[in-house]
Design an enzyme around this catalytic site. Sequence first.
Site, PDB file in Angstrom:
ATOM      1  CG  ASP A  52      -2.043   0.953   1.004  1.00  0.00           C
ATOM      2  OD1 ASP A  52      -2.308   1.826   0.227  1.00  0.00           O
ATOM      3  OD2 ASP A  52      -2.573   1.005   2.111  1.00  0.00           O
ATOM      4  CG  ASP A  60      -3.335   3.750  -3.614  1.00  0.00           C
ATOM      5  OD1 ASP A  60      -4.198   3.328  -3.957  1.00  0.00           O
ATOM      6  OD2 ASP A  60      -3.219   4.517  -2.483  1.00  0.00           O
ATOM      7  CD  GLU A  61      -5.721  -0.797  -1.582  1.00  0.00           C
ATOM      8  OE1 GLU A  61      -5.297  -1.507  -0.515  1.00  0.00           O
ATOM      9  OE2 GLU A  61      -6.637  -0.102  -1.423  1.00  0.00           O
TER      10      GLU A  61
END
Length: 368
Positions: A23, A117-118
Amino acid sequence: MTIEDDDDQAASPGRQRKIIHIDMDAFYASVEQRDNPNLRGKPVAVGGSRERGVVAAASYEARKFGVRSAMPSVTAKRQCPNLIFVKPRFEVYKAVSQQIREIFAEHTPIIEPLSLDEAYLDVTENLQSIPLARDVALAIRAKIKEVTGLNASAGISYNKFLAKLASDHRKPNGQYVITPEMGPAFVETLPVDRFHGIGPATSAKMNALGLYTGLDMRNQSLEFMQTNFGKAGSYYYWISRGVDNREVRADRVRKSVGAENTFSTDLTEFEAMVSELQPLIDKVWRHCEEKGSRGRTVTLKVKFADFEIMTRSRSVPTAVSSRSDLERLVISLLENETPLPRPVRLLGISLSSLHAEGGAEPQLDLPI
């Protein structure tokens, strides 16, 4: 979080998996601070600064003041008077995300992106033959820092649920391992509102039933959980025991696509709302055309001036086959609620139950 395969939670997972959840830390805001040295160390919000804007992301300096994503900009500014607003640059974020994805691929082909983003990574057998998953995570985070200049946090565990919990445990710029021996004890002290997949409404319902922690959930029978929470009850029953046998899906198919817009002035007229829905319909249908996907469930989202949200959905037997059919369904949902009780601040639409065009489902000529 989407709850998937909850009926298979108790199935045998075979050999024990090694799963990493990566993350990125305050991703959008961190990219802006990286690219503009004048923003470093300062409270930054990515989003619109105007009266009706919304925070898309906040730097850790801003989070100290309680600024959070999805917060109205006026509220964020009130809580942090020195907050600096930056307009989002999604093409830049997508490019950086692709760099990060390429780093993941150096270690494993089994990558399940959740957003820009993860992602989950299954490193049970990794391409660089690194024996310990924690060392794989360290190598990935170091390479991300080297290539992008950004910090990432990581959670490492034997299933997806615990790996995601672990990635929050040492943020920012840290990592944490939850071993099989630690799993059940880690979960039992966790408040139910900290469980990924349990939102405010479900959390409130659990509290009303006397369920406040993972241990409280664990003390309930499967029948009790299913009776009170439906299909999701099985998922909650098993994760409260540290059990989550969902696989990391490298070929995960997006189940829905949506678009929404917050208006500079509240809308009260039906015709104005129809007009504002057109670009949203265009955006959703353009995605369907580009990806070759079709869906059966249309949802209309309305946020009123007092921030109360109303959603209305309609599912049709077979997939929506054209933009005009999608438009007719959306407008029909709006018409059914007209006249609306209060001025409208935001409108959004989504199309779900997506599948590839040309699949088993026939296309629909909507008789609306």
